[in-house]
Design a protein around this motif. Sequence first.
Motif, PDB file in Angstrom:
ATOM      1  N   PHE A 131       0.867  -1.181   0.000  1.00  0.00           N
ATOM      2  CA  PHE A 131       0.000   0.000   0.000  1.00  0.00           C
ATOM      3  C   PHE A 131       0.902   1.228   0.000  1.00  0.00           C
ATOM      4  O   PHE A 131       1.849   1.293   0.802  1.00  0.00           O
ATOM      5  N   CYS A 132       0.617   2.174  -0.883  1.00  0.00           N
ATOM      6  CA  CYS A 132       1.440   3.391  -0.912  1.00  0.00           C
ATOM      7  C   CYS A 132       0.649   4.534  -0.281  1.00  0.00           C
ATOM      8  O   CYS A 132      -0.506   4.777  -0.653  1.00  0.00           O
ATOM      9  N   ARG A 133       1.242   5.189   0.680  1.00  0.00           N
ATOM     10  CA  ARG A 133       0.543   6.301   1.335  1.00  0.00           C
ATOM     11  C   ARG A 133       1.323   7.596   1.112  1.00  0.00           C
ATOM     12  O   ARG A 133       2.513   7.676   1.436  1.00  0.00           O
ATOM     13  N   GLY A 207      10.064   3.777   4.169  1.00  0.00           N
ATOM     14  CA  GLY A 207      10.091   5.113   3.557  1.00  0.00           C
ATOM     15  C   GLY A 207      11.235   5.915   4.130  1.00  0.00           C
ATOM     16  O   GLY A 207      11.841   5.522   5.136  1.00  0.00           O
ATOM     17  N   HIS A 208      11.537   7.051   3.518  1.00  0.00           N
ATOM     18  CA  HIS A 208      12.648   7.861   4.031  1.00  0.00           C
ATOM     19  C   HIS A 208      12.223   8.621   5.291  1.00  0.00           C
ATOM     20  O   HIS A 208      11.022   8.667   5.610  1.00  0.00           O
ATOM     21  N   THR A 209      13.171   9.185   5.988  1.00  0.00           N
ATOM     22  CA  THR A 209      12.874   9.933   7.205  1.00  0.00           C
ATOM     23  C   THR A 209      11.878  11.057   6.899  1.00  0.00           C
ATOM     24  O   THR A 209      12.048  11.801   5.923  1.00  0.00           O
ATOM     25  N   PHE A 424       3.677  -0.911   3.948  1.00  0.00           N
ATOM     26  CA  PHE A 424       3.249   0.461   3.678  1.00  0.00           C
ATOM     27  C   PHE A 424       4.445   1.198   3.106  1.00  0.00           C
ATOM     28  O   PHE A 424       5.498   1.252   3.742  1.00  0.00           O
ATOM     29  N   LEU A 425       4.268   1.717   1.907  1.00  0.00           N
ATOM     30  CA  LEU A 425       5.319   2.557   1.353  1.00  0.00           C
ATOM     31  C   LEU A 425       4.891   3.992   1.616  1.00  0.00           C
ATOM     32  O   LEU A 425       3.888   4.459   1.073  1.00  0.00           O
ATOM     33  N   ASN A 426       5.626   4.648   2.508  1.00  0.00           N
ATOM     34  CA  ASN A 426       5.276   6.032   2.815  1.00  0.00           C
ATOM     35  C   ASN A 426       6.118   6.970   1.971  1.00  0.00           C
ATOM     36  O   ASN A 426       7.337   6.824   1.901  1.00  0.00           O
ATOM     37  N   ALA A 444       9.867  -0.469  -3.695  1.00  0.00           N
ATOM     38  CA  ALA A 444       8.563  -1.088  -3.429  1.00  0.00           C
ATOM     39  C   ALA A 444       8.023  -1.819  -4.649  1.00  0.00           C
ATOM     40  O   ALA A 444       7.290  -2.805  -4.513  1.00  0.00           O
ATOM     41  N   THR A 445       8.420  -1.366  -5.835  1.00  0.00           N
ATOM     42  CA  THR A 445       7.986  -2.049  -7.055  1.00  0.00           C
ATOM     43  C   THR A 445       8.601  -3.443  -7.099  1.00  0.00           C
ATOM     44  O   THR A 445       7.970  -4.404  -7.533  1.00  0.00           O
TER      45      THR A 445
END
Length: 455
Positions: A131-133, A207-209, A424-426, A444-445
């Motif tokens: 899921f990408c947020r 995800g990054h900071t 979760f990809l933030n 994420a891909t």
Amino acid sequence: MRNKRMHSRKWQSHRWGTNHRPDYGIMRSYRWLWSASEQGLNQLSLTDTTEAWTAELDERVRKFEEDFRKNGFLDSETDKSVGQQLLLLQTELKQIKDENKKIIENYTAERTLRKKYYNMVEDMKGKIRVFCRIRPLTRAEQAKRYHIIVACLDDYSVILETPRGPREFQFDKIFNPECTQEEVFTESSGLIQCAIDGFNVCIFAYGHTGSGKTFTMVGDRDRRNPGIIPRTFTKIFEIIQDNESKFEFKVSAYMLELYNERLQDLFVTPTEAFSKRIEIKRDRKGLVFVQGAETKEAASSGELFALFEQGCANRHIAATKMNVESSRSHLIVGIMIESRNLTNGSVSFGKLSLVDLAGSERAAKTGAKDDQLKEANSINKSLSALGDVISALSVEQPHVPYRNNKLTQLMQDSLGGNAKTLMFLNISPSDCNLDETLTSLIYATRVKAITNNAQ
Ligand SMILES: Nc1ncnc2c1ncn2[C@@H]1O[C@H](COP(=O)(O)OP(=O)(O)OP(=O)(O)O)[C@@H](O)[C@H]1O
């Protein structure tokens, strides 16, 4: 004749006393039970009740028989007819018992099917889902007039504006910046039932900071917008409460931090934790357990949340002591749910791993030196080990390199096999994070590829 009957009744009440009178209530209970099943009431929900009734009937018939034997009434005419009724009752009781046995068998079969289909539906969504947020622009970003370079095309596609033109990425679900914590949780909460049904589940944020991982997993600082972790605690105990009459549950948890390849137990004070030796082990069933770390039981969501808060406080103290940002470490919360079926005694065991990963930015970009470089390298190593495990699973390699890193060792029972994983990809929508966002989307891909292959 009338006198004889009267005499006999009087005599009976005298000999048996009120407590020893033949209990005709038994027949009423039986008739009620019979008509209930005749009416076709929900047999599954009746299982427990009928069991209790048959046990009660059993006891009453036993007592009835005992009284007969003790008082020797089988000679009198009245007692003979009662004796016949007793025989009838015994036959019918046996029928009820057989039916009850069938109900239990049907119930167990239905429940197994429910679990199987629920699991199949969840699997159809992909064993590893991404899921990408996209978070909103922060106040600071707005003040600096940064631009939004990320757009949500539909529920499954996201577009990133790069200097070389737009790039499109697809995931299992995209949450736009306006999506609430509740909406995000609703999409993920089906997995909690899977863990209660005895499967292993892992939900992690990557995800990054500053991309919104902690917001998604834990919530905001003032706890006004709780994230996945506290909502999961509530949901677990809601499901438990709904099933309490049929199952006995035991919930326990551990909470760890992985910093510079060192595991720290967050359920003890940082001083205690520092002197502890923690080892990642697997039991015979392949379940990961952490030798040397505290595992605590919780009887309610409140208790689980209190444990989590204590763990967060310990993490904060440890980070301050070492003068590092707590977000530079991985946070791992393991929740074990054991359930015992009260109908047939079977036991199942599921595990839920909730992970807030450290920021994924590259060491070069952060311009880190010495300690910071070591820290950045350690984070990179663990995240690329995670990527390697996922890609090995996606091509069904016979050897999956779980052992290359403590992070993947810890997540071993929740990645691959029958486990279900939700990533979760933030991402940030801001042009100031273009590089990190692009790198995250590409990573994420790679994870997403397993979703397709697994189906
Ligand atoms: N979906 C969102 N809605 C509103 N605010 C958000 C959202 N996501 C993140 N934020 C805010 O953005 C800021 C950065 O988010 P957060 O601390 O969760 O990032 P992070 O990825 O966990 O960073 P770190 O790696 O440093 O822990 C916080 O102020 C947070 O409240």
